[in-house]
Design a protein around this motif. Structure first.
Motif: not given
Length: 590
Positions: A342-346, A385-394
């Motif tokens: 599951s780590l791969n996608g994010t 120009m955007f990365i979800s803060y959910y994914s980035y923080g994860s």
């Protein structure tokens, strides 16, 4: 006797200053509710009432007033009061005798964490999307009566305090607007943890046995998340409520609140939801610590009349996202192999994004009002120009956890320190406070290095070394060719369906969203599988000629293929015993 009379007068005075709401659902088949509100003892000449423009846990603007009509105001004698509107979301009402009664019709047909839905399956109420309020009276207590549909066997579930029948109370406006309510013929499970009641309300067409199976997973999640922080939060009224609605007429979502959470999805437990919905349970319950009580200072108090921006969503949402699947693994709901996969996608979404050159995690957090269920009609360039803060923080939470483990520390204990320092006493934090707490826990140099490189800048941690210590490998296929365009099949050819990513061969070649690829090196292409096979047959550095149609005209370009940047994260099956022990320490049940 005198004392009793004084007490009675005070009691009656307090009662009179309670704002009362009633909502009825006679026309639920057409998604309508009738709302009645009474504001007593109004001293001012006019009273401004309004609908919210944002909702707790959502950061964008949502104009809830658009679904309100049939609006009228009367005084205590039933006489119509004069009204005027100076903006689209409020009403200014002239006061004549101190009491202002309001009635309106609400249309509601979207069930998720932001909106409300009324039909003959349920009344799913997000309070800001449902009820007007008077900001000048925000400290008054509120009493609400839900006139439920007895013919549909409706029951009320909410974090509001129950008084009698279908009447509930709130100490003030803020708590009221933060208290979503599910009214339906739901099922219920509950258990006690350290003297507090954890309830799961389920609106789902499935069987009791299916609910029992799901409920067992929920209980494991609650206990594993408690283990991270060492204790449950002290819930108001001693109770926490999951409000789950898994029905084909809802929209998928999850939204945290102080003592409850909304969980919605079109997949019922019998139709894939048993597996696919449980991750939202894990994520939203973690928020009862991280966000609701370990709370960013810039979200406190939450503003209901405007967009809400925070610098800390990479931590509040992102670190919560890191724990989402980790908790599922620790609880035995998914396997170690499933967790690592599951780590791969994010991971690939974050570290292969061109957006890293534009914004750091704090600045990505600032984008929330533009992306968090926000609506707009003009095209945007989110791919670049955007990365979800959910994914980035994860993925940063993952890096911090593994970095701390190199020092025989761990993220769990750091989160405990954030809890004891800020969450337990509900003291709002700034980004600098997270850095300061990390400095206290792991040392000043460690904290300074992590924040300077990965929070205040957008550098990538050394994951290869971090993964190696827990027996996980990360690699790229250096022999696979890559163009970098997202495609779909159409009647006319293979269409580019997203903005091509900055730096990719497709971007450099000038291909853009909407282009129809018709041939590669003279070979006709009418299917994306054929196109992908052609690319796979090439080598890195090969130059290909692409014919495509744009705005009805045939064009030609050339692209030089690069190496596929995709990372592959897998378990090292040959890891040594000491490494296996470190992995077990990280992933094992707490």
């Amino acid at each position: 006797m005198k004392l009793w009379i004084t007490f009675l007068l005070v009691s009656l005075s307090l009662q009179a200053q309670t704002n009362t709401y009633t909502i009825s659902f006679d026309n639920a088949v057409h998604h309508e509710a009738v709302v009645n509100v009474s504001f007593p003892e109004i001293k001012s000449k006019t009273l401004r009432v309004q609908m919210s423009r944002s909702s707790p846990g959502r950061y964008a603007i949502h104009e809830f007033a658009k679904n309100v009509y049939g609006f009228k105001a009367t005084n205590e004698a039933g006489e119509t009061l004069e009204m005027k509107r100076e903006d689209p979301y409020s009403w200014e009402i002239t006061n004549t005798d101190g009491t202002i009664n309001i009635e309106y019709i609400l249309f509601a047909n979207r069930a998720d964490g932001t909106y409300s839905q009324i039909d003959e399956t349920h009344a799913h109420l997000n309070m800001p999307a449902t009820f007007i309020y008077a900001e000048s009276l925000q400290e008054r207590p509120i009493e609400i009566t839900f006139n439920t549909r007895k013919d549909l066997n409706w029951k009320v579930a909410t974090q509001l305090k129950h008084t009698q029948g279908t009447t509930y109370t709130s100490p003030n406006l803020y708590y009221f607007l933060d208290s979503p309510t599910e009214i339906s013929d739901y099922k219920l499970r509950e258990f006690k943890v350290d003297g507090q009641n954890i309830r799961f309300v389920l609106h789902d067409p499935g069987t009791e046995a299916e609910f029992d199976e799901y409920w067992e997973k929920v209980q494991k999640i609650v206990l594993q998340e408690k283990a991270v922080f060492g204790a449950l939060p002290i819930y108001d009224f001693g109770e926490y409520t999951f409000l789950a609605c898994y029905m084909p007429n809802v929209s998928g979502d999850g939204m945290e609140h102080r003592n409850s959470t909304i969980l919605t999805d079109t997949e019922t437990l019998a139709n894939g939801g048993m597996k696919s919905n449980i991750g939202t349970v894990s994520h939203e319950y973690f928020h009862s610590w991280n966000v609701e009580r370990i709370r960013p200072a810039d979200l406190e108090p939450f503003k209901f009349d405007r967009a809400n921006m925070s610098n800390s969503l990479w931590f509040a949402e992102g670190f919560t996202s890191y724990y989402t699947n980790l908790i599922l693994e620790r609880a035995g709901i998914i396997t170690v192999e499933e967790y690592v996969k599951s780590l791969n996608g994010t991971f690939n979404y974050v570290w292969n994004s061109p957006a890293l050159q534009f914004f750091n995690p704090i600045e990505m957090s600032n984008q929330a009002p533009f992306v968090d269920a926000a609506t707009s009609v003009d095209p945007v360039n989110r791919e670049n120009m955007f990365i979800s803060y959910y994914s980035y923080g994860s993925v940063l939470g993952l890096a911090l956890d593994l970095s701390l483990r190199e020092k025989n520390l761990n993220l769990d204990d750091f989160m405990k320190l954030m809890w004891s320092t800020y969450g337990k006493n509900e003291v709002g934090y700034e980004v600098s406070d997270i850095e300061k707490t990390l400095s206290t826990y792991a040392g000043k140099e460690f904290s300074k290095d992590f924040f300077n490189n990965y929070i205040y800048a957008s550098q990538m941690p050394d994951y290869e070394t971090l993964f190696e210590q827990v027996g996980i490998t990360i690699e790229r296929d250096s022999s696979k060719a890559f163009l970098g365009a997202t495609l779909r099949n159409t009647e006319n050819g293979v269409e580019v369906v997203r903005n091509t990513m900055i730096g990719s061969p497709a971007y450099v070649a000038g291909l853009d969203n909407g282009d129809i690829i018709t041939s590669v090196n003279g070979t006709p292409v009418n299917d994306k599988e054929i196109f992908n096979n052609l690319i796979d047959s090439k080598n890195i550095g090969d130059k290909i000629t692409i014919e495509y149609v744009r705005f009805g005209k045939l064009k030609t370009t050339t692209a030089i293929l690069l190496a596929d940047p995709t990372y592959h994260i897998t378990i090292d099956k040959d890891a040594k015993k000491t490494i296996l022990k470190a992995r077990e320490s990280w992933l094992s049940k707490k």
